[in-house]
Design a protein around this motif. Structure first.
Motif, PDB file in Angstrom:
ATOM      1  N   LEU A   1      35.002  10.940  23.567  1.00 50.14           N
ATOM      2  CA  LEU A   1      36.212  10.507  22.884  1.00 50.14           C
ATOM      3  C   LEU A   1      36.189   9.009  22.620  1.00 50.14           C
ATOM      4  CD1 LEU A   1      38.836  12.651  24.787  1.00 50.14           C
ATOM      5  CD2 LEU A   1      38.441  12.709  22.320  1.00 50.14           C
ATOM      6  N   VAL A   2      36.673   8.649  21.437  1.00 59.30           N
ATOM      7  CA  VAL A   2      36.746   7.240  21.042  1.00 59.30           C
ATOM      8  C   VAL A   2      38.076   7.000  20.330  1.00 59.30           C
ATOM      9  CG1 VAL A   2      34.259   6.884  20.911  1.00 59.30           C
ATOM     10  CG2 VAL A   2      35.467   7.753  18.903  1.00 59.30           C
ATOM     11  N   SER A   3      38.279   5.769  19.872  1.00 59.24           N
ATOM     12  CA  SER A   3      39.588   5.350  19.392  1.00 59.24           C
ATOM     13  C   SER A   3      39.970   5.901  18.022  1.00 59.24           C
ATOM     14  CB  SER A   3      39.664   3.821  19.367  1.00 59.24           C
ATOM     15  OG  SER A   3      38.581   3.281  18.633  1.00 59.24           O
ATOM     16  N   SER A   4      39.008   6.381  17.239  1.00 61.91           N
ATOM     17  CA  SER A   4      39.303   6.959  15.925  1.00 61.91           C
ATOM     18  C   SER A   4      38.085   7.705  15.407  1.00 61.91           C
ATOM     19  CB  SER A   4      39.696   5.865  14.912  1.00 61.91           C
ATOM     20  OG  SER A   4      38.582   5.068  14.587  1.00 61.91           O
ATOM     21  N   GLY A   5      38.287   8.511  14.369  1.00 63.69           N
ATOM     22  CA  GLY A   5      37.156   9.162  13.726  1.00 63.69           C
ATOM     23  C   GLY A   5      36.229   8.159  13.070  1.00 63.69           C
ATOM     24  N   THR A   6      36.804   7.080  12.529  1.00 68.99           N
ATOM     25  CA  THR A   6      35.990   6.024  11.933  1.00 68.99           C
ATOM     26  C   THR A   6      35.086   5.380  12.975  1.00 68.99           C
ATOM     27  OG1 THR A   6      37.667   5.572  10.259  1.00 68.99           O
ATOM     28  CG2 THR A   6      36.074   3.829  10.704  1.00 68.99           C
ATOM     29  N   THR A   7      35.647   5.146  14.171  1.00 70.30           N
ATOM     30  CA  THR A   7      34.840   4.584  15.252  1.00 70.30           C
ATOM     31  C   THR A   7      33.717   5.536  15.633  1.00 70.30           C
ATOM     32  OG1 THR A   7      36.793   3.448  16.086  1.00 70.30           O
ATOM     33  CG2 THR A   7      34.922   3.605  17.575  1.00 70.30           C
ATOM     34  N   ALA A   8      33.996   6.831  15.635  1.00 66.88           N
ATOM     35  CA  ALA A   8      32.949   7.815  15.937  1.00 66.88           C
ATOM     36  C   ALA A   8      31.816   7.719  14.922  1.00 66.88           C
ATOM     37  CB  ALA A   8      33.538   9.221  15.958  1.00 66.88           C
ATOM     38  N   ALA A   9      32.170   7.543  13.651  1.00 66.92           N
ATOM     39  CA  ALA A   9      31.141   7.393  12.615  1.00 66.92           C
ATOM     40  C   ALA A   9      30.336   6.116  12.835  1.00 66.92           C
ATOM     41  CB  ALA A   9      31.793   7.371  11.236  1.00 66.92           C
ATOM     42  N   LEU A  10      31.017   5.036  13.180  1.00 60.80           N
ATOM     43  CA  LEU A  10      30.332   3.769  13.433  1.00 60.80           C
ATOM     44  C   LEU A  10      29.318   3.908  14.565  1.00 60.80           C
ATOM     45  CD1 LEU A  10      30.219   0.732  12.677  1.00 60.80           C
ATOM     46  CD2 LEU A  10      31.967   0.360  14.433  1.00 60.80           C
ATOM     47  N   LEU A  11      29.733   4.564  15.654  1.00 60.69           N
ATOM     48  CA  LEU A  11      28.813   4.767  16.773  1.00 60.69           C
ATOM     49  C   LEU A  11      27.651   5.668  16.371  1.00 60.69           C
ATOM     50  CD1 LEU A  11      31.101   5.183  19.924  1.00 60.69           C
ATOM     51  CD2 LEU A  11      30.224   3.112  18.865  1.00 60.69           C
TER      52      LEU A  11
ATOM     53  N   SER B   1      31.626   3.057   4.798  1.00 61.46           N
ATOM     54  CA  SER B   1      31.797   1.720   5.370  1.00 61.46           C
ATOM     55  C   SER B   1      31.068   1.592   6.700  1.00 61.46           C
ATOM     56  CB  SER B   1      33.286   1.418   5.585  1.00 61.46           C
ATOM     57  OG  SER B   1      33.977   1.327   4.365  1.00 61.46           O
ATOM     58  N   SER B   2      31.175   2.622   7.534  1.00 59.60           N
ATOM     59  CA  SER B   2      30.550   2.582   8.853  1.00 59.60           C
ATOM     60  C   SER B   2      29.040   2.500   8.756  1.00 59.60           C
ATOM     61  CB  SER B   2      30.964   3.816   9.662  1.00 59.60           C
ATOM     62  OG  SER B   2      32.368   3.838   9.861  1.00 59.60           O
ATOM     63  N   ALA B   3      28.457   3.250   7.825  1.00 57.29           N
ATOM     64  CA  ALA B   3      27.007   3.199   7.641  1.00 57.29           C
ATOM     65  C   ALA B   3      26.570   1.830   7.137  1.00 57.29           C
ATOM     66  CB  ALA B   3      26.562   4.293   6.672  1.00 57.29           C
ATOM     67  N   LEU B   4      27.318   1.280   6.198  1.00 59.25           N
ATOM     68  CA  LEU B   4      26.972  -0.031   5.660  1.00 59.25           C
ATOM     69  C   LEU B   4      27.122  -1.121   6.717  1.00 59.25           C
ATOM     70  CD1 LEU B   4      28.710   0.282   2.181  1.00 59.25           C
ATOM     71  CD2 LEU B   4      26.244   0.281   2.610  1.00 59.25           C
ATOM     72  N   ARG B   5      28.104  -0.984   7.579  1.00 56.40           N
ATOM     73  CA  ARG B   5      28.350  -1.994   8.616  1.00 56.40           C
ATOM     74  C   ARG B   5      27.163  -2.172   9.563  1.00 56.40           C
ATOM     75  NH1 ARG B   5      32.088  -5.830   7.742  1.00 56.40           N
ATOM     76  NH2 ARG B   5      34.055  -4.942   7.008  1.00 56.40           N
ATOM     77  N   VAL B   6      26.417  -1.102   9.790  1.00 58.02           N
ATOM     78  CA  VAL B   6      25.275  -1.217  10.705  1.00 58.02           C
ATOM     79  C   VAL B   6      23.964  -1.403   9.949  1.00 58.02           C
ATOM     80  CG1 VAL B   6      26.439   0.109  12.504  1.00 58.02           C
ATOM     81  CG2 VAL B   6      24.911   1.287  10.912  1.00 58.02           C
ATOM     82  N   GLY B   7      24.056  -1.661   8.648  1.00 60.51           N
ATOM     83  CA  GLY B   7      22.880  -2.033   7.883  1.00 60.51           C
ATOM     84  C   GLY B   7      22.086  -0.901   7.277  1.00 60.51           C
ATOM     85  N   LEU B   8      22.688   0.281   7.127  1.00 64.16           N
ATOM     86  CA  LEU B   8      21.972   1.403   6.534  1.00 64.16           C
ATOM     87  C   LEU B   8      22.153   1.423   5.024  1.00 64.16           C
ATOM     88  CD1 LEU B   8      22.887   4.257   9.051  1.00 64.16           C
ATOM     89  CD2 LEU B   8      20.852   2.804   9.036  1.00 64.16           C
ATOM     90  N   GLU B   9      21.120   1.870   4.333  1.00 61.16           N
ATOM     91  CA  GLU B   9      21.232   2.122   2.901  1.00 61.16           C
ATOM     92  C   GLU B   9      21.988   3.421   2.703  1.00 61.16           C
ATOM     93  OE1 GLU B   9      18.390   3.054  -1.007  1.00 61.16           O
ATOM     94  OE2 GLU B   9      17.489   2.749   0.972  1.00 61.16           O
ATOM     95  N   VAL B  10      22.949   3.437   1.777  1.00 63.58           N
ATOM     96  CA  VAL B  10      23.752   4.625   1.508  1.00 63.58           C
ATOM     97  C   VAL B  10      23.456   5.130   0.101  1.00 63.58           C
ATOM     98  CG1 VAL B  10      26.092   5.537   1.217  1.00 63.58           C
ATOM     99  CG2 VAL B  10      25.602   3.942   3.091  1.00 63.58           C
ATOM    100  N   LEU B  11      23.101   6.406   0.002  1.00 67.78           N
ATOM    101  CA  LEU B  11      22.857   7.072  -1.274  1.00 67.78           C
ATOM    102  C   LEU B  11      23.876   8.182  -1.442  1.00 67.78           C
ATOM    103  CD1 LEU B  11      18.967   7.382  -1.000  1.00 67.78           C
ATOM    104  CD2 LEU B  11      20.245   5.711  -2.354  1.00 67.78           C
TER     105      LEU B  11
END
Length: 363
Positions: free
Chosen positions: A50-60, A85-95
């Motif tokens: 469990l984490v603080s939000s679904g967005t946080t889960a995606a970030l992790l 946004s979460s993928a971009l925040r950790v430096g991943l390329e998004v297609l």
């Protein structure tokens, strides 16, 4: 006003809230662990963090995958922007890739024709609680050597041919926001059948700490991503009536399908009729020429809350420069023509009839 969402919170929550408040243990106590264990049964017995939000889960999730050699992720264009946004925040390329019109999940045919090379991950979305073709997704990911992240934020309790959503991917994302079938107020979870990945998520949500007592060390850069005990007890109370809420949503959702079938200037994606859908939302696509803004304004005047179905993120300024694997035709259609109608367990069948009656007058 017939509200778009109105979560049902049982009276039993008050005693648990009082226990938490009296204990002074507002975080990192016993209730988060209890909720994780109980949620595990709804995702095939997998590890739930469990984490603080679904967005946080995606970030992790994306943080963890980057550490395992993932450099790019393919995701549907029609999804909530926080995933990209979460993928971009950790430096991943998004297609970006289109969605298919039945379940509004990722277009597997478009993905299967792509040469992604090494270090790729696939993101799929069980949109509106419609379960994706998860067996086929798992098979494709295995064949190509891709990691798979399932955005099951809307799909707790949904199943694909008996397989719970969240039970097959390498990492799955849950949300327990107030518009979901189960809520904690705010919150989310990361789910995995891989014990090592789950342990990484546990460490990352708590600042990257490892060890116990005086031997605790900040072993990796992490986040403050914990769910509080207060939020956890709201979720535990809801789990006590989860099957009842799920049954109510399915009953109301199927009534909507019957009634909306009589409205000749809109259509409903066929995936809503999938046996395992949880009806987190109900969405209709207005025919070309029907003005969505006008329909929503007339519904509001009639006492019915509504909203757009979602976003084709290539249309949003923050994501306009992302790469694409092909045309985004169906994503555009859902984003530009989709309307979400009220659906929650506090509604009655009479409410559904009133919503559709107001809708038929709203063109």
């Amino acid at each position: 006003m017939i509200r778009l969402a109105h979560p049902r919170i049982p009276e039993s929550v008050h005693d648990m809230l009082r226990e938490v408040l009296d204990s002074g243990m507002l975080t990192s106590g016993k209730f988060v662990g209890r909720l994780e264990a109980d949620l595990s049964a709804l995702v095939g017995g997998r590890n739930v963090v469990l984490v603080s939000s679904g967005t946080t889960a995606a970030l992790l999730a994306f943080h963890i995958l980057r550490g395992h050699g993932i450099s790019k992720v393919v995701m549907p264009d029609f999804l909530y922007p926080s995933i990209a946004s979460s993928a971009l925040r950790v430096g991943l390329e998004v297609l970006l890739v289109d969605v298919e019109p039945e379940r509004l999940n990722i277009d597997l045919a478009q993905v299967a024709n792509a040469d992604l090379g090494d270090g790729a991950a696939l993101v799929t979305v069980d949109q509106f609680g419609i379960p994706g073709p998860n067996r086929e997704i798992r098979q494709l990911a295995n064949e190509r050597g891709w990691r798979w992240v399932e955005d099951a934020a809307c799909a707790l309790g949904s199943a694909d041919r008996g397989d719970w959503c969240g039970s097959r991917a390498d990492l799955s994302i849950l949300s327990v926001h107030p518009r979901k079938v189960l809520t904690t107020g705010e919150g989310g979870a990361l789910v995995s059948g891989d014990e090592a990945l789950a342990e990484q998520a546990v460490q990352l949500r708590n600042h990257g700490l490892g060890g116990l007592g005086v031997d605790r060390r900040f072993e990796v850069p992490g986040y403050n991503a914990r769910l509080s005990e207060l939020h956890a007890v709201v979720g535990l109370a809801g789990l006590g009536i989860f099957e009842e809420m799920l049954a109510a949503r399915r009953r109301l959702g199927r009534l909507y399908l019957d009634l909306l079938d009589e409205v000749d200037w809109l259509s409903v994606p066929p995936g809503f009729a999938t046996p395992g859908a949880n009806f987190q939302s109900i969405v209709a696509l207005l025919d070309s020429g029907v003005q969505r803004t006008t329909v929503m304004e007339k519904l509001k005047a009639a006492g019915v809350e509504s909203t757009i179905a979602g976003y084709a993120i290539h249309r949003e300024p923050a994501f306009a420069g992302l790469g694409r694997l092909g045309p985004l035709v169906h994503s555009d259609e859902v984003a530009l023509r989709g309307i979400a109608l009220p659906l929650h367990e506090n509604m009655s069948e009479k409410d559904v009839h009133e919503v559709v009656a107001a809708l038929m007058k709203a063109r």
